[in-house]
Design a protein around this motif. Structure first.
Motif, PDB file in Angstrom:
ATOM      1  N   PRO A  53       0.813  -1.230   0.000  1.00  0.00           N
ATOM      2  CA  PRO A  53       0.000   0.000   0.000  1.00  0.00           C
ATOM      3  C   PRO A  53       0.844   1.276   0.000  1.00  0.00           C
ATOM      4  CG  PRO A  53      -0.946  -1.590   1.507  1.00  0.00           C
ATOM      5  CD  PRO A  53       0.401  -2.141   1.069  1.00  0.00           C
ATOM      6  N   ALA A  54       1.948   1.293   0.732  1.00  0.00           N
ATOM      7  CA  ALA A  54       2.814   2.475   0.757  1.00  0.00           C
ATOM      8  C   ALA A  54       3.463   2.697  -0.612  1.00  0.00           C
ATOM      9  CB  ALA A  54       3.885   2.326   1.834  1.00  0.00           C
ATOM     10  N   LYS A  55       3.833   1.605  -1.289  1.00  0.00           N
ATOM     11  CA  LYS A  55       4.411   1.742  -2.632  1.00  0.00           C
ATOM     12  C   LYS A  55       3.380   2.295  -3.594  1.00  0.00           C
ATOM     13  CE  LYS A  55       7.717  -1.982  -2.029  1.00  0.00           C
ATOM     14  NZ  LYS A  55       8.112  -3.324  -2.414  1.00  0.00           N
ATOM     15  N   TRP A  56       2.123   1.863  -3.444  1.00  0.00           N
ATOM     16  CA  TRP A  56       1.054   2.344  -4.309  1.00  0.00           C
ATOM     17  C   TRP A  56       0.827   3.843  -4.119  1.00  0.00           C
ATOM     18  CZ3 TRP A  56      -1.612   1.972  -8.472  1.00  0.00           C
ATOM     19  CH2 TRP A  56      -2.831   2.610  -8.593  1.00  0.00           C
ATOM     20  N   LYS A  57       0.866   4.320  -2.878  1.00  0.00           N
ATOM     21  CA  LYS A  57       0.627   5.736  -2.582  1.00  0.00           C
ATOM     22  C   LYS A  57       1.663   6.647  -3.229  1.00  0.00           C
ATOM     23  CE  LYS A  57      -1.955   5.123   1.659  1.00  0.00           C
ATOM     24  NZ  LYS A  57      -2.025   5.340   3.093  1.00  0.00           N
ATOM     25  N   GLN A  58       2.853   6.134  -3.516  1.00  0.00           N
ATOM     26  CA  GLN A  58       3.897   6.943  -4.154  1.00  0.00           C
ATOM     27  C   GLN A  58       3.466   7.443  -5.532  1.00  0.00           C
ATOM     28  OE1 GLN A  58       7.363   4.457  -4.272  1.00  0.00           O
ATOM     29  NE2 GLN A  58       7.734   4.615  -2.080  1.00  0.00           N
ATOM     30  N   TYR A  59       2.529   6.759  -6.163  1.00  0.00           N
ATOM     31  CA  TYR A  59       2.092   7.138  -7.503  1.00  0.00           C
ATOM     32  C   TYR A  59       1.013   8.215  -7.485  1.00  0.00           C
ATOM     33  CZ  TYR A  59       4.892   3.322  -9.198  1.00  0.00           C
ATOM     34  OH  TYR A  59       5.953   2.507  -9.483  1.00  0.00           O
ATOM     35  N   GLY A  60       0.430   8.477  -6.317  1.00  0.00           N
ATOM     36  CA  GLY A  60      -0.541   9.558  -6.168  1.00  0.00           C
ATOM     37  C   GLY A  60      -1.812   9.389  -6.982  1.00  0.00           C
ATOM     38  N   GLN A  61      -2.223   8.167  -7.217  1.00  0.00           N
ATOM     39  CA  GLN A  61      -3.445   7.916  -7.979  1.00  0.00           C
ATOM     40  C   GLN A  61      -4.671   8.036  -7.066  1.00  0.00           C
ATOM     41  OE1 GLN A  61      -3.597   7.365 -11.317  1.00  0.00           O
ATOM     42  NE2 GLN A  61      -1.407   7.735 -11.332  1.00  0.00           N
ATOM     43  N   PRO A  62      -5.764   8.605  -7.576  1.00  0.00           N
ATOM     44  CA  PRO A  62      -6.969   8.770  -6.752  1.00  0.00           C
ATOM     45  C   PRO A  62      -7.843   7.512  -6.718  1.00  0.00           C
ATOM     46  CG  PRO A  62      -7.325   9.755  -8.886  1.00  0.00           C
ATOM     47  CD  PRO A  62      -5.891   9.255  -8.879  1.00  0.00           C
ATOM     48  N   ILE A  63      -7.237   6.338  -6.802  1.00  0.00           N
ATOM     49  CA  ILE A  63      -7.983   5.084  -6.722  1.00  0.00           C
ATOM     50  C   ILE A  63      -7.337   4.188  -5.677  1.00  0.00           C
ATOM     51  CG2 ILE A  63      -8.906   5.109  -9.065  1.00  0.00           C
ATOM     52  CD1 ILE A  63      -6.595   3.413  -9.985  1.00  0.00           C
ATOM     53  N   ASN A  64      -8.103   3.244  -5.170  1.00  0.00           N
ATOM     54  CA  ASN A  64      -7.614   2.355  -4.122  1.00  0.00           C
ATOM     55  C   ASN A  64      -6.975   1.102  -4.703  1.00  0.00           C
ATOM     56  OD1 ASN A  64      -8.552   3.981  -2.026  1.00  0.00           O
ATOM     57  ND2 ASN A  64     -10.578   3.075  -2.155  1.00  0.00           N
ATOM     58  N   LEU A  65      -6.098   0.532  -3.951  1.00  0.00           N
ATOM     59  CA  LEU A  65      -5.455  -0.727  -4.289  1.00  0.00           C
ATOM     60  C   LEU A  65      -6.082  -1.815  -3.432  1.00  0.00           C
ATOM     61  CD1 LEU A  65      -3.044  -2.274  -5.639  1.00  0.00           C
ATOM     62  CD2 LEU A  65      -1.749  -1.718  -3.586  1.00  0.00           C
ATOM     63  N   SER A  66      -6.487  -2.911  -4.049  1.00  0.00           N
ATOM     64  CA  SER A  66      -6.997  -4.035  -3.270  1.00  0.00           C
ATOM     65  C   SER A  66      -6.141  -5.255  -3.581  1.00  0.00           C
ATOM     66  CB  SER A  66      -8.471  -4.304  -3.599  1.00  0.00           C
ATOM     67  OG  SER A  66      -8.608  -4.662  -4.951  1.00  0.00           O
ATOM     68  N   VAL A  67      -5.922  -6.063  -2.568  1.00  0.00           N
ATOM     69  CA  VAL A  67      -5.048  -7.225  -2.696  1.00  0.00           C
ATOM     70  C   VAL A  67      -5.759  -8.438  -2.117  1.00  0.00           C
ATOM     71  CG1 VAL A  67      -2.863  -8.241  -1.988  1.00  0.00           C
ATOM     72  CG2 VAL A  67      -2.965  -5.801  -2.490  1.00  0.00           C
ATOM     73  N   GLY A  68      -5.730  -9.528  -2.856  1.00  0.00           N
ATOM     74  CA  GLY A  68      -6.204 -10.806  -2.355  1.00  0.00           C
ATOM     75  C   GLY A  68      -5.002 -11.717  -2.220  1.00  0.00           C
ATOM     76  N   PHE A  69      -5.045 -12.625  -1.282  1.00  0.00           N
ATOM     77  CA  PHE A  69      -3.892 -13.483  -1.028  1.00  0.00           C
ATOM     78  C   PHE A  69      -4.353 -14.927  -0.865  1.00  0.00           C
ATOM     79  CE2 PHE A  69      -0.817 -15.419   1.935  1.00  0.00           C
ATOM     80  CZ  PHE A  69       0.329 -15.260   1.188  1.00  0.00           C
ATOM     81  N   VAL A  70      -3.710 -15.832  -1.572  1.00  0.00           N
ATOM     82  CA  VAL A  70      -4.002 -17.263  -1.460  1.00  0.00           C
ATOM     83  C   VAL A  70      -2.693 -17.969  -1.144  1.00  0.00           C
ATOM     84  CG1 VAL A  70      -4.775 -19.332  -2.671  1.00  0.00           C
ATOM     85  CG2 VAL A  70      -5.879 -17.137  -3.127  1.00  0.00           C
ATOM     86  N   TRP A  71      -2.709 -18.812  -0.122  1.00  0.00           N
ATOM     87  CA  TRP A  71      -1.519 -19.570   0.260  1.00  0.00           C
ATOM     88  C   TRP A  71      -1.769 -21.034  -0.104  1.00  0.00           C
ATOM     89  CZ3 TRP A  71       2.891 -17.699   2.753  1.00  0.00           C
ATOM     90  CH2 TRP A  71       3.826 -18.675   3.129  1.00  0.00           C
ATOM     91  N   ALA A  72      -0.934 -21.590  -0.961  1.00  0.00           N
ATOM     92  CA  ALA A  72      -1.087 -22.988  -1.364  1.00  0.00           C
ATOM     93  C   ALA A  72       0.266 -23.682  -1.236  1.00  0.00           C
ATOM     94  CB  ALA A  72      -1.586 -23.083  -2.797  1.00  0.00           C
ATOM     95  N   GLY A  73       0.244 -24.920  -0.799  1.00  0.00           N
ATOM     96  CA  GLY A  73       1.475 -25.678  -0.645  1.00  0.00           C
ATOM     97  C   GLY A  73       1.919 -26.310  -1.948  1.00  0.00           C
ATOM     98  N   ALA A  74       3.169 -26.694  -2.008  1.00  0.00           N
ATOM     99  CA  ALA A  74       3.717 -27.365  -3.172  1.00  0.00           C
ATOM    100  C   ALA A  74       2.976 -28.673  -3.412  1.00  0.00           C
ATOM    101  CB  ALA A  74       5.200 -27.628  -2.971  1.00  0.00           C
ATOM    102  N   ASN A  75       2.838 -29.051  -4.662  1.00  0.00           N
ATOM    103  CA  ASN A  75       2.164 -30.293  -5.060  1.00  0.00           C
ATOM    104  C   ASN A  75       0.696 -30.329  -4.657  1.00  0.00           C
ATOM    105  OD1 ASN A  75       4.609 -31.286  -6.128  1.00  0.00           O
ATOM    106  ND2 ASN A  75       5.208 -31.939  -4.078  1.00  0.00           N
ATOM    107  N   PHE A  76       0.101 -29.169  -4.498  1.00  0.00           N
ATOM    108  CA  PHE A  76      -1.314 -29.081  -4.146  1.00  0.00           C
ATOM    109  C   PHE A  76      -2.095 -28.746  -5.400  1.00  0.00           C
ATOM    110  CE2 PHE A  76      -5.075 -26.978  -2.364  1.00  0.00           C
ATOM    111  CZ  PHE A  76      -5.467 -27.945  -1.463  1.00  0.00           C
TER     112      PHE A  76
END
Length: 77
Positions: A53-76
């Protein structure tokens, strides 16, 4: 957004995996190790995601950043 995505793509740390442009304003980040038998440490991945989020703010864009995260193991399927 495209300029940000291009810059973000070029600066994505390759030791964490890769970034894929999906289309429009969508990017998918894949966090993995390309070295057999070596894993990306969970804290390193979390730290990178927490700093995003801090890296995104450096660009000064008037839109929000959303992030989804999925954790999966090897061979899954």
């Amino acid at each position: 957004m495209r300029k940000w995505a291009d810059d973000f793509y070029n600066k994505f740390p390759q030791e964490l995996g890769r970034l894929v442009y999906v289309g429009g304003d969508d990017l998918v980040g894949l966090i993995y190790s390309s070295h057999t038998g070596k894993k990306v440490e969970p804290f390193k991945a979390l730290q990178w995601l927490m700093e995003l989020p801090a890296k995104w703010k450096q660009y000064g864009q008037p839109i929000n950043l959303s992030v989804g995260f999925v954790w999966a193991g090897a061979n899954f399927p």
